[in-house]
Scaffold this motif. Structure first.
Motif, mmCIF file in Angstrom:
data_model
loop_
_atom_site.group_PDB
_atom_site.id
_atom_site.type_symbol
_atom_site.label_atom_id
_atom_site.label_comp_id
_atom_site.label_asym_id
_atom_site.label_seq_id
_atom_site.Cartn_x
_atom_site.Cartn_y
_atom_site.Cartn_z
ATOM 1 N N UNK A 99 0.809 -1.221 0.000
ATOM 2 C CA UNK A 99 0.000 0.000 0.000
ATOM 3 C C UNK A 99 0.842 1.270 0.000
ATOM 4 N N UNK A 100 0.190 2.375 -0.313
ATOM 5 C CA UNK A 100 0.772 3.719 -0.180
ATOM 6 C C UNK A 100 -0.096 4.443 0.843
ATOM 7 N N UNK A 101 0.538 4.910 1.911
ATOM 8 C CA UNK A 101 -0.216 5.588 2.961
ATOM 9 C C UNK A 101 0.362 6.991 3.124
ATOM 10 N N UNK A 102 0.047 7.841 2.155
ATOM 11 C CA UNK A 102 0.611 9.199 2.152
ATOM 12 C C UNK A 102 0.248 9.941 3.435
ATOM 13 N N UNK A 103 -1.033 9.854 3.842
ATOM 14 C CA UNK A 103 -1.479 10.550 5.054
ATOM 15 C C UNK A 103 -0.719 10.016 6.273
ATOM 16 N N UNK A 104 -0.506 8.722 6.310
ATOM 17 C CA UNK A 104 0.202 8.096 7.430
ATOM 18 C C UNK A 104 1.650 8.529 7.506
ATOM 19 N N UNK A 105 2.241 8.753 6.340
ATOM 20 C CA UNK A 105 3.660 9.142 6.302
ATOM 21 C C UNK A 105 3.874 10.568 6.772
ATOM 22 N N UNK A 106 2.808 11.368 6.722
ATOM 23 C CA UNK A 106 2.965 12.765 7.144
ATOM 24 C C UNK A 106 2.199 13.073 8.434
ATOM 25 N N UNK A 133 -6.023 -10.434 -9.900
ATOM 26 C CA UNK A 133 -4.934 -9.447 -9.918
ATOM 27 C C UNK A 133 -4.289 -9.344 -8.547
ATOM 28 N N UNK A 134 -3.060 -8.842 -8.531
ATOM 29 C CA UNK A 134 -2.456 -8.380 -7.276
ATOM 30 C C UNK A 134 -2.076 -6.935 -7.506
ATOM 31 N N UNK A 135 -2.189 -6.110 -6.478
ATOM 32 C CA UNK A 135 -1.861 -4.713 -6.706
ATOM 33 C C UNK A 135 -1.626 -3.912 -5.440
ATOM 34 N N UNK A 136 -1.199 -2.681 -5.663
ATOM 35 C CA UNK A 136 -0.862 -1.732 -4.592
ATOM 36 C C UNK A 136 -2.028 -0.753 -4.410
ATOM 37 N N UNK A 137 -2.480 -0.601 -3.171
ATOM 38 C CA UNK A 137 -3.634 0.254 -2.848
ATOM 39 C C UNK A 137 -3.146 1.553 -2.226
ATOM 40 N N UNK A 139 -2.928 10.609 -11.662
ATOM 41 C CA UNK A 139 -1.640 10.420 -12.372
ATOM 42 C C UNK A 139 -0.488 10.367 -11.371
ATOM 43 N N UNK A 140 -0.568 11.198 -10.334
ATOM 44 C CA UNK A 140 0.482 11.191 -9.307
ATOM 45 C C UNK A 140 0.545 9.819 -8.625
ATOM 46 N N UNK A 141 -0.629 9.322 -8.214
ATOM 47 C CA UNK A 141 -0.666 8.036 -7.511
ATOM 48 C C UNK A 141 -0.174 6.906 -8.407
ATOM 49 N N UNK A 142 -0.564 6.957 -9.669
ATOM 50 C CA UNK A 142 -0.114 5.942 -10.628
ATOM 51 C C UNK A 142 1.408 6.011 -10.767
ATOM 52 N N UNK A 143 1.912 7.248 -10.848
ATOM 53 C CA UNK A 143 3.365 7.452 -10.955
ATOM 54 C C UNK A 143 4.104 6.941 -9.732
ATOM 55 N N UNK A 144 3.451 6.979 -8.587
ATOM 56 C CA UNK A 144 4.032 6.487 -7.339
ATOM 57 C C UNK A 144 3.959 4.964 -7.231
ATOM 58 N N UNK A 145 3.254 4.336 -8.160
ATOM 59 C CA UNK A 145 3.207 2.873 -8.145
ATOM 60 C C UNK A 145 1.895 2.281 -7.653
ATOM 61 N N UNK A 146 0.860 3.105 -7.495
ATOM 62 C CA UNK A 146 -0.424 2.580 -7.026
ATOM 63 C C UNK A 146 -1.231 1.973 -8.175
ATOM 64 N N UNK A 147 -1.932 0.901 -7.882
ATOM 65 C CA UNK A 147 -2.840 0.272 -8.847
ATOM 66 C C UNK A 147 -4.293 0.603 -8.549
ATOM 67 N N UNK A 148 -4.550 1.000 -7.293
ATOM 68 C CA UNK A 148 -5.917 1.261 -6.830
ATOM 69 C C UNK A 148 -5.905 2.456 -5.895
ATOM 70 N N UNK A 149 -7.035 3.102 -5.794
ATOM 71 C CA UNK A 149 -7.154 4.168 -4.791
ATOM 72 C C UNK A 149 -8.497 4.036 -4.083
ATOM 73 N N UNK A 150 -8.463 4.210 -2.768
ATOM 74 C CA UNK A 150 -9.685 4.093 -1.978
ATOM 75 C C UNK A 150 -9.553 4.807 -0.643
ATOM 76 N N UNK A 151 -10.673 4.820 0.095
ATOM 77 C CA UNK A 151 -10.749 5.647 1.308
ATOM 78 C C UNK A 151 -10.803 4.833 2.604
ATOM 79 N N UNK A 152 -10.297 3.612 2.569
ATOM 80 C CA UNK A 152 -10.364 2.787 3.788
ATOM 81 C C UNK A 152 -9.161 1.865 3.867
#
Ligand code: HPA
Length: 315
Positions: free
Chosen positions: A142-149, A198-202, A217-230
Motif C-alpha cells: 500500500x501507499x499511505x501518504x497521510x500516514x507518512x505525514x 490481480x495483485x496490486x498496490x492500494x 496520475x500522481x498516484x499511478x506514478x508512485x506505483x499505485x494500482x488502486x485508490x480508496x478511502x479505507x
C-alpha cells in the motif's frame, strides 16, 4: 491520537460482547471486514449458530454514517472445519470525521476478541489500466501518504503489550494467505469466468472527494494500482498487533488518468452547452456506480473468502 486507554476500551467492549455469545462463537479466529456494498459476505455464514450485534449499542464503537454501510458484527462458523469468524458489516471511515483511533477501533476490538487473521475488503477506483470495473484485486502493498505525514493510527504512546513502537510493514500483506487466495480463485474456477486474480498496490486517500485527474496520475506514478478511502489504517493496526492480513479490492470504477480537455480546445469551443455537459458526465466517479458494482461482484468475493476461510484451519 491513540491513548493508553484505547486497548483498555477495546478490551472492555470485547468482554461485553463475548459474555452474551454462545460458547462455539466465543473465540473468533478470523475477522472479515465487508466493504461498500459487500455486506452480502455475511451470507457466507449459512447455518446456526449465528449472532448479529448491531454497532448501535456497542460501547465505544464509532457509528457509521454512510448509506449502504449498515453496521453490525456477525458472529458465526464458516466451512467444514467450522472456523469461528466475526464479520464487520460496515466500517468507520476517516472522511466521516472520526479520528484514526476510532477508524481502527473495530480492528483493535478484533484483536481483543482473539482474531488471528483479518480479511479486509473494500471498493476502490482502478488506476492500473489493465483493471476493468468489476475486477477483484488481492492487495500486496500500500501507499499511505497521510500516514507518512502524520495521520497515522499508531501515533501516540505505544502499548508494548500489543506491539512494537516501530512496526515493519514490508511484509504487511501475508504471502502465504495471498498464495491461498490464488489457489482458491482457481479452485472456484473464477479464472475462467473472470480471468486471473490481480495483485496490486492500494493507495489510501482520506476522501470524501474523489481524486482529480492530476492526483490519479500522481498516484499511478508512485506505483499505485488502486485508490480508496479505507483499509490501510486497519491494516496498520492489525499488523502492529500481530494479526495476519489479506485484503481484496473490488474495482468499482476506473480512475481518470488522462488530463482534462482545455477550454481553448477547438472541440470544446465547437460544442453546445448540452453536448459539453453530456461529454463531461462520462468517466466521473459516483457513489451509485460504486454500490451497484459491489452488488454484482459480491457473490464472487463472498465465495472466494468463504473458500479461503474454510481451508485455513482444516488439516
Ligand atoms: N477513489 C477513491 N475511493 C474510491 C473510488 C475512487 O475512485 N472508488 C471507490 N472508492
Amino acid at each position: 491520537l491513540t491513548s493508553p486507554s484505547t486497548y483498555k476500551r477495546a478490551s472492555e467492549t470485547a468482554e461485553n460482547i463475548l459474555k452474551d455469545l454462545p460458547e462455539q462463537l466465543r473465540a473468533p479466529k478470523v475477522g472479515i471486514v465487508c466493504g461498500s456494498g459487500l455486506g452480502g459476505l455475511a451470507e457466507a455464514i449459512e447455518d446456526e449458530p449465528k449472532v448479529e450485534v448491531p454497532y448501535k449499542g456497542i460501547p465505544n464503537f464509532p457509528q457509521s454514517t454512510v448509506q449502504g454501510h449498515a453496521g453490525k458484527l456477525v458472529f458465526g462458523l464458516i466451512g467444514p472445519a467450522k472456523t469461528p469468524v466475526v464479520l464487520l458489516v460496515g466500517r468507520a471511515h476517516f472522511y466521516e470525521g472520526h479520528s484514526m483511533e476510532l477508524v481502527t477501533f473495530a480492528t483493535r476490538l478484533c484483536r481483543m476478541l482473539g482474531v488471528e487473521v483479518m480479511i479486509v475488503t473494500n471498493a476502490a477506483g482502478g488506476l492500473n489500466p489493465e483493471y476493468n470495473v468489476g475486477d477483484i484485486v488481492c492487495l500486496n502493498d500500500h501507499l499511505y501518504l497521510a500516514g507518512m505525514v502524520g495521520v497515522n493510527p499508531l501515533r501516540g504512546p505505544n502499548d508494548e503489550s500489543i506491539g512494537v513502537r516501530f512496526p515493519p510493514l514490508s511484509d504487511a500483506y501475508d504471502l502465504e494467505l495471498r498464495r491461498r487466495a490464488h489457489i482458491a480463485w482457481r479452485k472456484l474456477e473464477l479464472d475462467s469466468s473472470r480471468g486471473k486474480l490481480h495483485e496490486g498496490v492500494y493507495a489510501f486517500a482520506s476522501g470524501p472527494t474523489y481524486e482529480t485527474r492530476a492526483e490519479c496520475r500522481m498516484l499511478r506514478g508512485f506505483g499505485a494500482d488502486l485508490v480508496g478511502m479505507s483499509t490501510v489504517p486497519e491494516i496498520v493496526v492489525a499488523r502492529h498487533s500481530g494479526m495476519r492480513v489479506l485484503a481484496f479490492s473490488l474495482v468499482t470504477n476506473r480512475a481518470v488518468l488522462e488530463p482534462g480537455l482545455r477550454g481553448d480546445d477547438p472541440l470544446v469551443q465547437g460544442m453546445s452547452a448540452g453536448g459539453l455537459a453530456e461529454f463531461l458526465s462520462k468517466g466521473k466517479a459516483n457513489h451509485e456506480e460504486v454500490l451497484e458494482e459491489g452488488r454484482k461482484a459480491a457473490r464472487d468475493m463472498q465465495g472466494l473468502v468463504k473458500e479461503i476461510v474454510g481451508d485455513l484451519y482444516a488439516n
